[in-house]
Design a protein around this motif. Sequence first.
Motif: not given
Length: 258
Positions: A144-150, A157-162, A166-177, A203-205
């Motif tokens: 029972e924990k609140q997990y990140r949703t976006r 030039k601007q910030c945007y939301l994902i 919509d995310i399939a996976y996360f990966y790290s390369e040369e210390k960048v996520t 449950q999802t990741f």
Amino acid sequence: MNKIKAVIIEDEFPAARLLNRMIQKVRPEWEITVLPGTIEGAVSWFKENPHPDIIFLDIQLNDGISFLFIEQAQPKSMIVFTTAYDEYAVRAFTVNSIDYLLKPIHEERLLDSICKFERLSPSAPESQNYNIEQLLKSFMEKKEKQYRTRFLISGNKQCYLIQVTDIAYFYSEEKVTFAVTRDHKSHVLDFPLNKLEDQLDPQTFFRANRQYILSADSIRSIQNHFNGKAVIRIEPSPQDPVYISRDKVPLLKLWLNK
């Protein structure tokens, strides 16, 4: 004082023999039994013999994951897990009096677990079944924990939301996520994978290895590889194969089969 009875359940004989020697060195008065590293064999032994005071239990056995042994045998024993998982993966297995040892096992860390057992076992013998039930519950059920949703992404030039959905996976390369969305786009995040893992719904990741965290919806197949490892085929397809260790393969299958 009754002699302490210990059982080692380990699927690799050299590892079992080494652990046996290490325990005998620090607690020569203990009575130690080494069982074959199978769920079937261990469950059969527990049906026919008094349960020991402490079990040193490998998480991955020859015929499946050791949680199945716990469910079937319902051992009335303290449990110390032995595992090749990294510390982040194994935290989910530590509940109250249950401890874990990372392979290769060091004598100092083994002694810490034994001392913890000796502190707890006289005062709380009736709590052991409760701890096992809590262990299984914590492993199988959603917290029972609140997990990140976006995520808010900083562009040129601007910030945007994902959205996390919509995310399939996360990966790290040369210390960048990076977050890779289902439309094959990559987005740079300001989080290391270890910190990001705590913010995602388990449950999802799933943390496949040090480089990848995968969404269940991105996984297309699991193919056997050398030395018990596996290759996970995901979509969108990354540039390099995604490997998962022998120890984590059964956990991934259990997670996917919920």
